[in-house]
Design a protein around this motif. Structure first.
Motif, PDB file in Angstrom:
ATOM      1  N   MET A  39      49.792  22.123 135.908  1.00 44.98           N
ATOM      2  CA  MET A  39      48.567  21.357 135.682  1.00 44.98           C
ATOM      3  C   MET A  39      48.934  19.910 135.393  1.00 44.98           C
ATOM      4  SD  MET A  39      45.553  22.033 132.901  1.00 44.98           S
ATOM      5  CE  MET A  39      45.069  23.529 133.761  1.00 44.98           C
ATOM      6  N   THR A  40      48.058  18.991 135.739  1.00 48.41           N
ATOM      7  CA  THR A  40      48.275  17.574 135.493  1.00 48.41           C
ATOM      8  C   THR A  40      48.516  17.328 134.016  1.00 48.41           C
ATOM      9  OG1 THR A  40      46.738  17.095 137.265  1.00 48.41           O
ATOM     10  CG2 THR A  40      47.347  15.274 135.842  1.00 48.41           C
ATOM     11  N   ASP A  41      49.599  16.567 133.657  1.00 50.14           N
ATOM     12  CA  ASP A  41      49.872  16.357 132.242  1.00 50.14           C
ATOM     13  C   ASP A  41      49.002  15.241 131.679  1.00 50.14           C
ATOM     14  OD1 ASP A  41      51.110  13.847 132.783  1.00 50.14           O
ATOM     15  OD2 ASP A  41      52.972  14.878 133.263  1.00 50.14           O
ATOM     16  N   ILE A  42      48.993  15.143 130.357  1.00 55.96           N
ATOM     17  CA  ILE A  42      48.102  14.220 129.664  1.00 55.96           C
ATOM     18  C   ILE A  42      48.403  12.769 130.018  1.00 55.96           C
ATOM     19  CG2 ILE A  42      47.386  13.400 127.377  1.00 55.96           C
ATOM     20  CD1 ILE A  42      47.806  16.205 126.333  1.00 55.96           C
ATOM     21  N   GLU A  43      49.686  12.440 130.134  1.00 52.82           N
ATOM     22  CA  GLU A  43      50.066  11.053 130.421  1.00 52.82           C
ATOM     23  C   GLU A  43      49.513  10.592 131.764  1.00 52.82           C
ATOM     24  OE1 GLU A  43      51.540   8.833 128.571  1.00 52.82           O
ATOM     25  OE2 GLU A  43      51.821  10.174 126.864  1.00 52.82           O
ATOM     26  N   SER A  44      49.647  11.424 132.787  1.00 50.42           N
ATOM     27  CA  SER A  44      49.175  11.022 134.109  1.00 50.42           C
ATOM     28  C   SER A  44      47.651  10.939 134.149  1.00 50.42           C
ATOM     29  CB  SER A  44      49.684  11.996 135.178  1.00 50.42           C
ATOM     30  OG  SER A  44      49.213  13.311 134.942  1.00 50.42           O
ATOM     31  N   ILE A  45      46.983  11.778 133.355  1.00 50.10           N
ATOM     32  CA  ILE A  45      45.522  11.696 133.277  1.00 50.10           C
ATOM     33  C   ILE A  45      45.115  10.383 132.632  1.00 50.10           C
ATOM     34  CG2 ILE A  45      43.463  12.682 132.172  1.00 50.10           C
ATOM     35  CD1 ILE A  45      44.700  15.434 132.542  1.00 50.10           C
ATOM     36  N   TYR A  46      45.809  10.012 131.527  1.00 53.15           N
ATOM     37  CA  TYR A  46      45.440   8.787 130.827  1.00 53.15           C
ATOM     38  C   TYR A  46      45.658   7.539 131.690  1.00 53.15           C
ATOM     39  CZ  TYR A  46      45.246   4.892 127.664  1.00 53.15           C
ATOM     40  OH  TYR A  46      44.917   3.689 127.100  1.00 53.15           O
ATOM     41  N   GLU A  47      46.673   7.578 132.565  1.00 57.22           N
ATOM     42  CA  GLU A  47      46.931   6.417 133.436  1.00 57.22           C
ATOM     43  C   GLU A  47      45.690   6.040 134.242  1.00 57.22           C
ATOM     44  OE1 GLU A  47      50.290   7.140 135.888  1.00 57.22           O
ATOM     45  OE2 GLU A  47      51.738   7.115 134.220  1.00 57.22           O
ATOM     46  N   LYS A  48      44.894   7.021 134.616  1.00 59.56           N
ATOM     47  CA  LYS A  48      43.698   6.757 135.414  1.00 59.56           C
ATOM     48  C   LYS A  48      42.523   6.289 134.559  1.00 59.56           C
ATOM     49  CE  LYS A  48      44.977  10.125 138.959  1.00 59.56           C
ATOM     50  NZ  LYS A  48      44.549  11.279 139.767  1.00 59.56           N
ATOM     51  N   LEU A  49      42.689   6.382 133.213  1.00 55.43           N
ATOM     52  CA  LEU A  49      41.605   6.022 132.307  1.00 55.43           C
ATOM     53  C   LEU A  49      41.934   4.816 131.432  1.00 55.43           C
ATOM     54  CD1 LEU A  49      40.914   9.628 130.913  1.00 55.43           C
ATOM     55  CD2 LEU A  49      39.890   8.587 132.923  1.00 55.43           C
ATOM     56  N   SER A  50      43.156   4.304 131.557  1.00 54.82           N
ATOM     57  CA  SER A  50      43.645   3.283 130.622  1.00 54.82           C
ATOM     58  C   SER A  50      42.796   2.016 130.607  1.00 54.82           C
ATOM     59  CB  SER A  50      45.102   2.927 130.937  1.00 54.82           C
ATOM     60  OG  SER A  50      45.208   2.459 132.279  1.00 54.82           O
TER      61      SER A  50
END
Length: 282
Positions: A1-12
């Motif tokens: 599953m997509t990790d938290i860091e990569s998810i946050y990169e799209k929301l930063s």
């Protein structure tokens, strides 16, 4: 599953990392064990308008036995009791089933161990919308999705309309499974007891149901036979997840109601009927 860091990169560009992580933790706590941090991060991203974060979501009509690992959102239609079983290594496992649906169809989820415990704890209820990650395979009565300890069941706020797929009696064929049907009670049989080959005793009883297209006999087994004492002629009854089988003696197709099925009196107002001319407008 997509990790938290990569998810946050799209929301930063819309939220600070501190606020993002705080909302993720709050989401985990509010779900009471229904989701882990990666899934919580995906839910937070969805709330912020980024629904494309993480694994692509599929519709139920597109799920096949070859789909493998999948992610989708669906509403809980039915919840069945969990059972314990003994594995080959002697350990005790738990398994439970629920039926979920979206606007394209319905499908069975088989939940294992910790996921099955969510049913027993009352954390999964009919009408709830779930974000689901599991493994699709061919099951006992068609394609199903297995959700184990590495899967995901997380409550979702997304609005889901479940496809109405009640069958009419005239369309029922031998071998059909996961049948949903609404009909009026035309006959109620006595409950009979019998001995199985292994020496255990069982119970069986029958109903005759009708709708505007015809009639069908419904066979109830064991604990399900108690339902026969709760209904009377003219009541409207709903069946969920019944299966059709041809009677070897009469060569007529009947509906079977076992442990995986639900039978209940409908909440619809009962229309008046006469014994000699039942009104079957369902």
């Amino acid at each position: 599953m997509t990790d938290i860091e990569s998810i946050y990169e799209k929301l930063s560009h819309v939220i600070s990392k501190e606020d993002f992580l705080q909302r993720v933790q709050e989401k985990v706590e509010s779900m009471g064990g229904l989701c882990d941090e990666p899934m919580a991060a995906m839910l937070v991203a969805n709330e912020l308008g980024f629904s494309d974060v993480g694994r692509d979501s599929v519709k139920i009509e597109n799920i096949t036995a070859e789909s493998g690992q999948i992610n989708f959102v669906a509403k809980v239609v039915s919840v069945f009791e969990t059972k314990e079983f003994t594995r080959n290594d002697g350990t005790i496992g738990r398994v439970g089933n629920i039926i979920v649906g979206d606007e394209t169809g319905k499908i069975r989820l088989t939940l294992w161990d910790n996921m099955a415990d969510l049913i027993k704890a009352g954390k999964i209820i009919a009408g709830q919308t779930l974000q689901i990650s599991g493994y699709a395979k061919q099951g006992y009565s068609g394609v199903e999705v297995n959700v184990g300890n590495n899967g995901v069941l997380a409550e979702s706020e997304e609005e889901i309309d479940v496809a109405a797929n009640n069958q009419k009696i005239k369309d029922i064929k031998d071998g059909m499974g996961d049948l949903n049907l609404t009909g009026k009670v035309l006959e109620i049989s006595d409950v009979r007891t019998f001995q199985r080959k292994d020496g255990t005793s069982g119970k069986v009883g029958n109903l005759l149901l009708g709708d505007s297209t015809g009639t069908v006999r419904v066979t109830l087994w064991d604990d399900r036979t108690e339902f026969l004492n709760q209904i009377e002629y003219g009541d409207t009854v709903e069946l969920v997840n019944a299966y059709a089988r041809e009677n070897a003696f009469t060569q007529k197709v009947e509906l079977q109601v076992g442990n995986r099925s639900i039978i209940k009196k409908s909440e619809k107002k009962k229309s008046s009927t006469k014994r000699n001319s039942p009104q079957l407008r369902i």
